[in-house]
Design a protein around this motif. Structure first.
Motif, PDB file in Angstrom:
ATOM      1  N   GLU A 144     -25.554  46.209  -8.103  1.00 43.65           N
ATOM      2  CA  GLU A 144     -24.919  44.902  -8.075  1.00 43.65           C
ATOM      3  C   GLU A 144     -24.135  44.650  -9.364  1.00 43.65           C
ATOM      4  O   GLU A 144     -24.461  45.157 -10.429  1.00 43.65           O
ATOM      5  CB  GLU A 144     -25.984  43.808  -7.924  1.00 43.65           C
ATOM      6  N   GLU A 145     -23.089  43.864  -9.191  1.00 41.73           N
ATOM      7  CA  GLU A 145     -22.317  43.475 -10.365  1.00 41.73           C
ATOM      8  C   GLU A 145     -23.216  42.671 -11.289  1.00 41.73           C
ATOM      9  O   GLU A 145     -24.133  41.981 -10.869  1.00 41.73           O
ATOM     10  CB  GLU A 145     -21.107  42.646  -9.940  1.00 41.73           C
ATOM     11  N   SER A 146     -22.913  42.764 -12.580  1.00 40.91           N
ATOM     12  CA  SER A 146     -23.733  42.043 -13.549  1.00 40.91           C
ATOM     13  C   SER A 146     -23.630  40.544 -13.342  1.00 40.91           C
ATOM     14  O   SER A 146     -24.544  39.807 -13.656  1.00 40.91           O
ATOM     15  CB  SER A 146     -23.287  42.409 -14.973  1.00 40.91           C
ATOM     16  N   GLU A 147     -22.524  40.096 -12.780  1.00 38.51           N
ATOM     17  CA  GLU A 147     -22.323  38.667 -12.551  1.00 38.51           C
ATOM     18  C   GLU A 147     -22.084  38.426 -11.063  1.00 38.51           C
ATOM     19  O   GLU A 147     -21.081  38.887 -10.514  1.00 38.51           O
ATOM     20  CB  GLU A 147     -21.122  38.169 -13.365  1.00 38.51           C
ATOM     21  N   PRO A 148     -23.003  37.746 -10.357  1.00 41.05           N
ATOM     22  CA  PRO A 148     -22.801  37.523  -8.919  1.00 41.05           C
ATOM     23  C   PRO A 148     -21.608  36.604  -8.673  1.00 41.05           C
ATOM     24  O   PRO A 148     -21.269  35.760  -9.510  1.00 41.05           O
ATOM     25  CB  PRO A 148     -24.111  36.857  -8.483  1.00 41.05           C
ATOM     26  N   THR A 149     -20.991  36.769  -7.510  1.00 41.33           N
ATOM     27  CA  THR A 149     -19.847  35.936  -7.151  1.00 41.33           C
ATOM     28  C   THR A 149     -20.068  35.342  -5.769  1.00 41.33           C
ATOM     29  O   THR A 149     -20.871  35.830  -4.979  1.00 41.33           O
ATOM     30  CB  THR A 149     -18.544  36.751  -7.160  1.00 41.33           C
ATOM     31  N   SER A 181     -19.998  26.017  -9.638  1.00 39.52           N
ATOM     32  CA  SER A 181     -19.464  27.038  -8.738  1.00 39.52           C
ATOM     33  C   SER A 181     -18.079  26.635  -8.234  1.00 39.52           C
ATOM     34  O   SER A 181     -17.661  25.475  -8.383  1.00 39.52           O
ATOM     35  CB  SER A 181     -20.406  27.231  -7.558  1.00 39.52           C
ATOM     36  N   PRO A 243     -17.380  33.518 -10.093  1.00 40.71           N
ATOM     37  CA  PRO A 243     -18.692  33.762 -10.723  1.00 40.71           C
ATOM     38  C   PRO A 243     -19.688  32.645 -10.415  1.00 40.71           C
ATOM     39  O   PRO A 243     -19.320  31.468 -10.360  1.00 40.71           O
ATOM     40  CB  PRO A 243     -18.355  33.813 -12.218  1.00 40.71           C
ATOM     41  N   THR A 245     -23.757  31.130 -11.264  1.00 39.29           N
ATOM     42  CA  THR A 245     -24.960  31.142 -12.090  1.00 39.29           C
ATOM     43  C   THR A 245     -26.068  30.470 -11.308  1.00 39.29           C
ATOM     44  O   THR A 245     -25.999  29.269 -11.020  1.00 39.29           O
ATOM     45  CB  THR A 245     -24.741  30.406 -13.418  1.00 39.29           C
ATOM     46  N   ARG A 246     -27.064  31.257 -10.933  1.00 41.44           N
ATOM     47  CA  ARG A 246     -28.185  30.708 -10.181  1.00 41.44           C
ATOM     48  C   ARG A 246     -29.289  30.267 -11.135  1.00 41.44           C
ATOM     49  O   ARG A 246     -29.695  31.039 -12.003  1.00 41.44           O
ATOM     50  CB  ARG A 246     -28.748  31.741  -9.204  1.00 41.44           C
TER      51      ARG A 246
END
Length: 444
Positions: A144-149, A181, A243, A245-246
């Motif tokens: 997975e990408e380091s930053e979820p989108t 978001s 991007p 942030t959860r």
């Protein structure tokens, strides 16, 4: 919408708590470590492994008809080829007899070398044919990408795993938007009614459009037509994924009017029960435990948290295909809180949350308020590694409630119906909490 991933994680967690028998030779191997980062593509041998793995390790394996398994696999295989315009004129389901080994030999002969993408579809179709929400195939994917989108819309009413509950009735509305978001920046709010997604209506008559969730979660931009319940205004916004942030999963609490403690439990993750119990150290007279949207987790957390409210109770049964069911019981090492318990549930309360809710209702431990639970529960599962790096998750036993009733596909009915509406969300009202407070006042 993340329920399926939660269920898979719960199954893998439960698997770590269950002894592992040795599989039949050449079938599949228990997954005790993450899949390798580099693995060969999906092959006919991968499908063979999955076929034998289901027959050897799924709790209902002894009753499965091999002809049905292979028919489901072939159906999905040919559909994938047709979708890509690559159908084969010589491809047909061979005559099958119900014999495990001869049926596979005939099936493999028809496939030949096989098409990797179609083989992946075949495994998916075969597992889906079990009609068990805890049986899953986790495909090999890149890191997975380091930053979820994404869009940031992470909840809609009627969400039921990766799909929408077929029983959902209009309107369909957004229930959760991540702060900061793309959706939040476009002024999309909880309570906004989903009229259309990419021009397609949310409902066809009274039937919900199942593709709506896919449209919201797709990689590209999505065009949403939304209606705000507080004003009646309808507008169309286009949201480009970005991007996200959860916030970390954590137990939260507050004191309600009258002194009851409200606790929000987002999942039965490791240590969740002790986090809830820590919030109750002041020995409150009443607890409102909010399990709405709780996708499940560890069976051990369920029995431990139930032990804070009752001792000596059977919480559920795990049943093999043949033989006696094994009762699960409250963890009586946990000191009793001594508080009245009201539990808030909805269709997002699944798996271990179904389990907890059934134990509360059947044992008279507390009162259920909200809407019927998801009915997506099974016994502990185990992950099995296939040769392409994918993992097959299969329940080892089936789950029954304390009264030996089936909860899976049925759910747990509430004692007091209090659904959340679009207008409730938009105005900050909470009918579940309001009903809980009303019930507590009646007992004073």
């Amino acid at each position: 919408m993340a329920m399926i991933k939660t269920l898979i994680a719960a199954a893998l967690l439960a698997a770590s708590l269950t002894p592992t028998p040795q599989p039949a030779p050449g079938a599949c191997a228990p997954s005790t470590a993450p899949p390798p980062q580099s693995a060969p593509p999906t092959s006919v041998n991968t499908l063979r492994q999955a076929y034998h793995c289901v027959l050897d390790n799924y709790y209902g394996g002894p009753a499965l008809d091999t002809r049905t398994l292979l028919r489901n696999a072939m159906s999905a295989y040919t559909q994938e080829l047709m979708r890509r315009g690559a159908d084969r004129g010589d491809l047909r389901l061979p005559a099958l007899t119900g014999n495990r080994d001869t049926d596979w030999a005939a099936f493999a002969k028809v496939l030949g070398t096989g098409d990797p993408a179609a083989l992946r579809a075949a495994i998916t179709g075969m597992v889906a044919g079990l009609q068990d929400n805890h049986a899953n195939w986790i495909k090999p994917e890149p890191e997975e990408e380091s930053e979820p989108t994404g869009t940031g819309i992470v909840g809609v009413s009627g969400a039921y795993g990766a799909r929408l509950d077929p029983a959902t009735r209009p309107p369909l509305f957004i229930t959760e938007v991540l702060p900061g978001s793309p959706a939040a920046k476009a002024d999309v709010r909880p309570g906004d009614i989903l009229v259309k997604a990419n021009g397609v209506p949310a409902f066809f008559g009274d039937t919900v459009n199942q593709s709506l969730v896919d449209a919201i979660g797709a990689p590209g931009p999505v065009r949403l037509t939304l209606k705000r319940p507080t004003t009646g205004r309808t507008r169309t916004v286009e949201i480009e994924p970005g991007p996200l942030t959860r916030p970390p999963r954590a137990v939260t609490s507050k004191t309600l009017p009258g002194g009851a403690v409200y606790v929000k439990l987002p999942g039965f993750f490791g240590g969740a029960a002790d986090q809830v119990i820590a919030k109750l150290q002041g020995k409150p007279e009443a607890v409102v435990l909010d399990l709405r949207g709780n996708g499940g987790g560890s069976p051990r957390e369920v029995t431990r948290l139930l032990g804070a409210f009752a001792h000596g109770k059977v919480t559920s049964y795990f049943c093999p295909f043949e033989g006696d069911c094994v009762p699960n019981k409250t963890d009586d090492s946990v000191p009793l809180v001594g508080a009245r318990l009201i539990v808030l549930t909805d269709r997002g309360c699944a798996s271990a949350c179904d389990d907890f809710s059934a134990a509360v209702k059947d044992n008279g431990i507390g009162t259920l308020v909200g809407t019927r639970t998801a009915g997506a529960v099974s016994g502990p599962g185990e992950g099995y590694l296939l040769d392409d790096g994918s993992v097959l998750v299969l329940p080892k036993v089936r789950h029954l409630g304390p009264a030996r009733e089936t909860i899976d596909t049925v759910g747990v009915p509430v004692d007091h119906h209090a659904p959340m509406t679009a207008l409730d969300l938009a105005t900050g009202r909470d009918p579940g909490v309001a009903k809980a407070l009303e019930l507590l006042r009646e007992q004073q």
